[in-house]
Design a protein around this motif. Structure first.
Motif, PDB file in Angstrom:
ATOM      1  N   MET A   1     -39.142 -23.573  73.521  1.00  0.00           N
ATOM      2  CA  MET A   1     -40.371 -24.273  73.788  1.00  0.00           C
ATOM      3  C   MET A   1     -41.489 -23.238  73.859  1.00  0.00           C
ATOM      4  SD  MET A   1     -41.281 -26.572  77.131  1.00  0.00           S
ATOM      5  CE  MET A   1     -40.692 -28.091  76.467  1.00  0.00           C
ATOM      6  N   GLU A   2     -42.597 -23.558  73.255  1.00  0.00           N
ATOM      7  CA  GLU A   2     -43.732 -22.632  73.282  1.00  0.00           C
ATOM      8  C   GLU A   2     -44.308 -22.521  74.693  1.00  0.00           C
ATOM      9  OE1 GLU A   2     -45.240 -23.098  68.726  1.00  0.00           O
ATOM     10  OE2 GLU A   2     -46.014 -24.515  70.184  1.00  0.00           O
ATOM     11  N   THR A  23     -40.893 -19.361  74.042  1.00  0.00           N
ATOM     12  CA  THR A  23     -41.356 -18.482  72.965  1.00  0.00           C
ATOM     13  C   THR A  23     -42.852 -18.228  73.141  1.00  0.00           C
ATOM     14  OG1 THR A  23     -41.951 -20.285  71.478  1.00  0.00           O
ATOM     15  CG2 THR A  23     -39.667 -19.521  71.405  1.00  0.00           C
ATOM     16  N   GLY A  24     -43.459 -17.587  72.174  1.00  0.00           N
ATOM     17  CA  GLY A  24     -44.894 -17.356  72.190  1.00  0.00           C
ATOM     18  C   GLY A  24     -45.665 -18.653  72.012  1.00  0.00           C
ATOM     19  N   ALA A  25     -46.999 -18.547  72.083  1.00  0.00           N
ATOM     20  CA  ALA A  25     -47.860 -19.729  72.063  1.00  0.00           C
ATOM     21  C   ALA A  25     -47.760 -20.531  70.766  1.00  0.00           C
ATOM     22  CB  ALA A  25     -49.308 -19.318  72.305  1.00  0.00           C
ATOM     23  N   PHE A  26     -47.674 -19.883  69.634  1.00  0.00           N
ATOM     24  CA  PHE A  26     -47.557 -20.568  68.344  1.00  0.00           C
ATOM     25  C   PHE A  26     -46.425 -19.916  67.556  1.00  0.00           C
ATOM     26  CE2 PHE A  26     -51.862 -21.646  69.596  1.00  0.00           C
ATOM     27  CZ  PHE A  26     -51.900 -22.996  69.300  1.00  0.00           C
ATOM     28  N   SER A  27     -45.210 -20.179  67.974  1.00  0.00           N
ATOM     29  CA  SER A  27     -44.032 -19.534  67.399  1.00  0.00           C
ATOM     30  C   SER A  27     -43.669 -20.142  66.040  1.00  0.00           C
ATOM     31  CB  SER A  27     -42.857 -19.693  68.355  1.00  0.00           C
ATOM     32  OG  SER A  27     -41.675 -19.226  67.760  1.00  0.00           O
ATOM     33  N   ALA A  28     -43.446 -19.281  65.060  1.00  0.00           N
ATOM     34  CA  ALA A  28     -43.016 -19.743  63.736  1.00  0.00           C
ATOM     35  C   ALA A  28     -41.637 -20.391  63.800  1.00  0.00           C
ATOM     36  CB  ALA A  28     -43.007 -18.574  62.753  1.00  0.00           C
ATOM     37  N   MET A  30     -40.795 -22.736  65.588  1.00  0.00           N
ATOM     38  CA  MET A  30     -40.967 -24.163  65.860  1.00  0.00           C
ATOM     39  C   MET A  30     -41.282 -24.968  64.602  1.00  0.00           C
ATOM     40  SD  MET A  30     -40.375 -24.415  68.945  1.00  0.00           S
ATOM     41  CE  MET A  30     -39.977 -23.100  70.058  1.00  0.00           C
ATOM     42  N   GLY A  31     -41.477 -24.284  63.503  1.00  0.00           N
ATOM     43  CA  GLY A  31     -41.835 -24.993  62.283  1.00  0.00           C
ATOM     44  C   GLY A  31     -43.344 -25.105  62.157  1.00  0.00           C
ATOM     45  N   GLY A  32     -43.782 -25.887  61.238  1.00  0.00           N
ATOM     46  CA  GLY A  32     -45.209 -26.054  61.027  1.00  0.00           C
ATOM     47  C   GLY A  32     -45.435 -27.071  59.927  1.00  0.00           C
ATOM     48  N   GLY A  33     -46.645 -27.467  59.766  1.00  0.00           N
ATOM     49  CA  GLY A  33     -46.901 -28.453  58.734  1.00  0.00           C
ATOM     50  C   GLY A  33     -48.357 -28.508  58.330  1.00  0.00           C
ATOM     51  N   PRO A  51     -51.430 -23.917  62.798  1.00  0.00           N
ATOM     52  CA  PRO A  51     -51.706 -22.475  62.853  1.00  0.00           C
ATOM     53  C   PRO A  51     -50.463 -21.602  62.722  1.00  0.00           C
ATOM     54  CG  PRO A  51     -51.950 -23.447  65.024  1.00  0.00           C
ATOM     55  CD  PRO A  51     -51.752 -24.584  64.051  1.00  0.00           C
ATOM     56  N   ARG A  52     -49.274 -22.188  62.769  1.00  0.00           N
ATOM     57  CA  ARG A  52     -48.051 -21.400  62.619  1.00  0.00           C
ATOM     58  C   ARG A  52     -47.805 -20.969  61.164  1.00  0.00           C
ATOM     59  NH1 ARG A  52     -47.089 -25.806  65.493  1.00  0.00           N
ATOM     60  NH2 ARG A  52     -46.593 -25.558  67.676  1.00  0.00           N
ATOM     61  N   LYS A  53     -48.453 -21.608  60.240  1.00  0.00           N
ATOM     62  CA  LYS A  53     -48.217 -21.345  58.812  1.00  0.00           C
ATOM     63  C   LYS A  53     -49.497 -20.889  58.133  1.00  0.00           C
ATOM     64  CE  LYS A  53     -44.023 -22.785  59.083  1.00  0.00           C
ATOM     65  NZ  LYS A  53     -42.955 -21.841  59.073  1.00  0.00           N
ATOM     66  N   ASP A  54     -49.329 -20.242  56.978  1.00  0.00           N
ATOM     67  CA  ASP A  54     -50.532 -19.882  56.227  1.00  0.00           C
ATOM     68  C   ASP A  54     -51.070 -21.145  55.563  1.00  0.00           C
ATOM     69  OD1 ASP A  54     -48.490 -20.183  54.388  1.00  0.00           O
ATOM     70  OD2 ASP A  54     -49.139 -18.541  53.130  1.00  0.00           O
ATOM     71  N   GLY A  55     -52.345 -21.266  55.543  1.00  0.00           N
ATOM     72  CA  GLY A  55     -52.982 -22.446  54.981  1.00  0.00           C
ATOM     73  C   GLY A  55     -54.195 -22.809  55.817  1.00  0.00           C
ATOM     74  N   ALA A  56     -54.983 -23.703  55.298  1.00  0.00           N
ATOM     75  CA  ALA A  56     -56.178 -24.143  56.005  1.00  0.00           C
ATOM     76  C   ALA A  56     -56.604 -25.501  55.478  1.00  0.00           C
ATOM     77  CB  ALA A  56     -57.302 -23.134  55.801  1.00  0.00           C
ATOM     78  N   ALA A  57     -57.226 -26.272  56.341  1.00  0.00           N
ATOM     79  CA  ALA A  57     -57.844 -27.525  55.931  1.00  0.00           C
ATOM     80  C   ALA A  57     -59.315 -27.199  55.675  1.00  0.00           C
ATOM     81  CB  ALA A  57     -57.695 -28.572  57.024  1.00  0.00           C
ATOM     82  N   VAL A  58     -59.678 -27.113  54.409  1.00  0.00           N
ATOM     83  CA  VAL A  58     -61.020 -26.662  54.029  1.00  0.00           C
ATOM     84  C   VAL A  58     -61.823 -27.835  53.486  1.00  0.00           C
ATOM     85  CG1 VAL A  58     -62.312 -25.086  52.553  1.00  0.00           C
ATOM     86  CG2 VAL A  58     -60.099 -24.387  53.463  1.00  0.00           C
ATOM     87  N   PRO A  59     -62.963 -28.137  54.109  1.00  0.00           N
ATOM     88  CA  PRO A  59     -63.774 -29.252  53.616  1.00  0.00           C
ATOM     89  C   PRO A  59     -64.450 -28.906  52.289  1.00  0.00           C
ATOM     90  CG  PRO A  59     -64.910 -28.142  55.403  1.00  0.00           C
ATOM     91  CD  PRO A  59     -63.564 -27.493  55.265  1.00  0.00           C
TER      92      PRO A  59
END
Length: 64
Positions: A1-2, A23-28, A30-33, A51-59
């Protein structure tokens, strides 16, 4: 658990029999999406990126 979950929550889950590893605050671990949702009635796209994964929601501005 984070570790962002409170000690109260961790204690309550432990009392119910769950074995907790912190685990840490945003542990990889735990997965991501990432997700995109299209509201066709309004012509709007919504996006989010964990934030656990590379990527961004860009307008983007609509194409003219």
């Amino acid at each position: 658990m984070e570790n962002r979950f409170s000690s109260k929550v961790r204690d309550e889950l432990t009392a119910k029999g769950h074995k907790i590893e912190v685990t840490g605050a945003f542990s990889a671990a735990m997965g991501g999406g990432q997700v995109v949702l299209r509201d066709s009635s309004k012509g709007v796209n919504y996006g989010a990126s964990d934030p656990r994964k590379d990527g961004a929601a860009v307008p983007e501005l609509p194409a003219d």
